[in-house]
Write an enzyme that holds these catalytic residues in place. Sequence first.
Site, PDB file in Angstrom:
ATOM      1  N   ASP A 127       0.850  -1.187   0.000  1.00  0.00           N
ATOM      2  CA  ASP A 127       0.000   0.000   0.000  1.00  0.00           C
ATOM      3  C   ASP A 127       0.887   1.239   0.000  1.00  0.00           C
ATOM      4  O   ASP A 127       1.937   1.248  -0.645  1.00  0.00           O
ATOM      5  CB  ASP A 127      -0.910  -0.054   1.238  1.00  0.00           C
ATOM      6  N   HIS A 159      -3.431   5.995   3.714  1.00  0.00           N
ATOM      7  CA  HIS A 159      -4.257   4.841   3.351  1.00  0.00           C
ATOM      8  C   HIS A 159      -3.688   3.540   3.885  1.00  0.00           C
ATOM      9  O   HIS A 159      -4.408   2.711   4.475  1.00  0.00           O
ATOM     10  CB  HIS A 159      -4.394   4.788   1.825  1.00  0.00           C
ATOM     11  N   SER A 322     -11.111  -1.170   0.095  1.00  0.00           N
ATOM     12  CA  SER A 322      -9.819  -1.297   0.771  1.00  0.00           C
ATOM     13  C   SER A 322     -10.017  -1.655   2.239  1.00  0.00           C
ATOM     14  O   SER A 322      -9.300  -2.481   2.807  1.00  0.00           O
ATOM     15  CB  SER A 322      -9.027   0.006   0.678  1.00  0.00           C
TER      16      SER A 322
END
Length: 325
Positions: A127, A159, A322
Amino acid sequence: MGQKLIWLLLIAILLSARALPAQAQEGPGRWLVKASPEQAAAAGIPCVPLRLPGWLLCYATEADLAAAGLPHEPDAEVRAAYPNDPGFLGFLDTRRGPKTQWWAAKILLTEVWAQQRGAGIRVAVLDTGIAKGHEDLPAPAAEYDFVNGDSDADDDHGHGTHVAGIIAAPIHNGKGIAGGAAEAALVVGKVLNAQASGTYANVASGIAWAADQGAHVINLSLGGSSESQALRDAIAYARSRGAVTVCAAGNGGSTAPFYPAYYCDLAVAAVDAQDRKAYWSNYGSWVDVAAPGVDILSTMAYSGTLVSGGYYPGYEVMDGTSMAA
């Protein structure tokens, strides 16, 4: 008096509605006593029998029990086996107001923890990296930054930190949230930059690297719309090394395949607290499972793109497949 009434109700449940002797209400202490009702009565000690044969719940002083020669132990307090993490038990402040880990009950997380908390499992998060030194995240067991070509996978977006917290935030530490696999080791590959953007080359390399690091599970909360033999081969390589790939199905509200989810062992769509598909979640025959992905509370980087844009540092809510993956 209120506390006594609560105890009387609990005892009534244990005894299937058998009445508690009136004199027991005034006892100075609660004791579990291994004796017969006749023995207790002979000693003048008020007791009620438990469902467990041979045991009584008695109200007396320890001195009286000792004088009567009755084996005893305190009726100690027990608590539900929930972690003490604030976001699990209650609420944390976010840009959307106070939020809690509603999704934990939805996926029966406490029942899962009774069987496995991730000990001995290595989970790779490919990520934007993770916030190094975050109070509610473990230090990576292995890390690499494929964007900058170095061994420091610090998160300059946010994120990746959010995804990592959902997976592996420690429990019972009195901080933040509780991760689903709270005792797992994190293998962190930074394959997305500060704008949460990357290339298939870095993703494919990250998958192979994570497999070589001994990852049992590889999380890929990212993707693109183009088919890729390189990504297909990377997923196959990871599978050959014994890793399971878990991938976000994408947020386009479409049935069109999303890659690498289309090749992964598990492609994950998102639902809300009412088990409704999130309107923006991809779906279709190639999607394997759906999981909570709306208003998901997790860890957040202390700085970076999202925090600069108004996200709260430390902990935040996000939406997306996600979060579901």
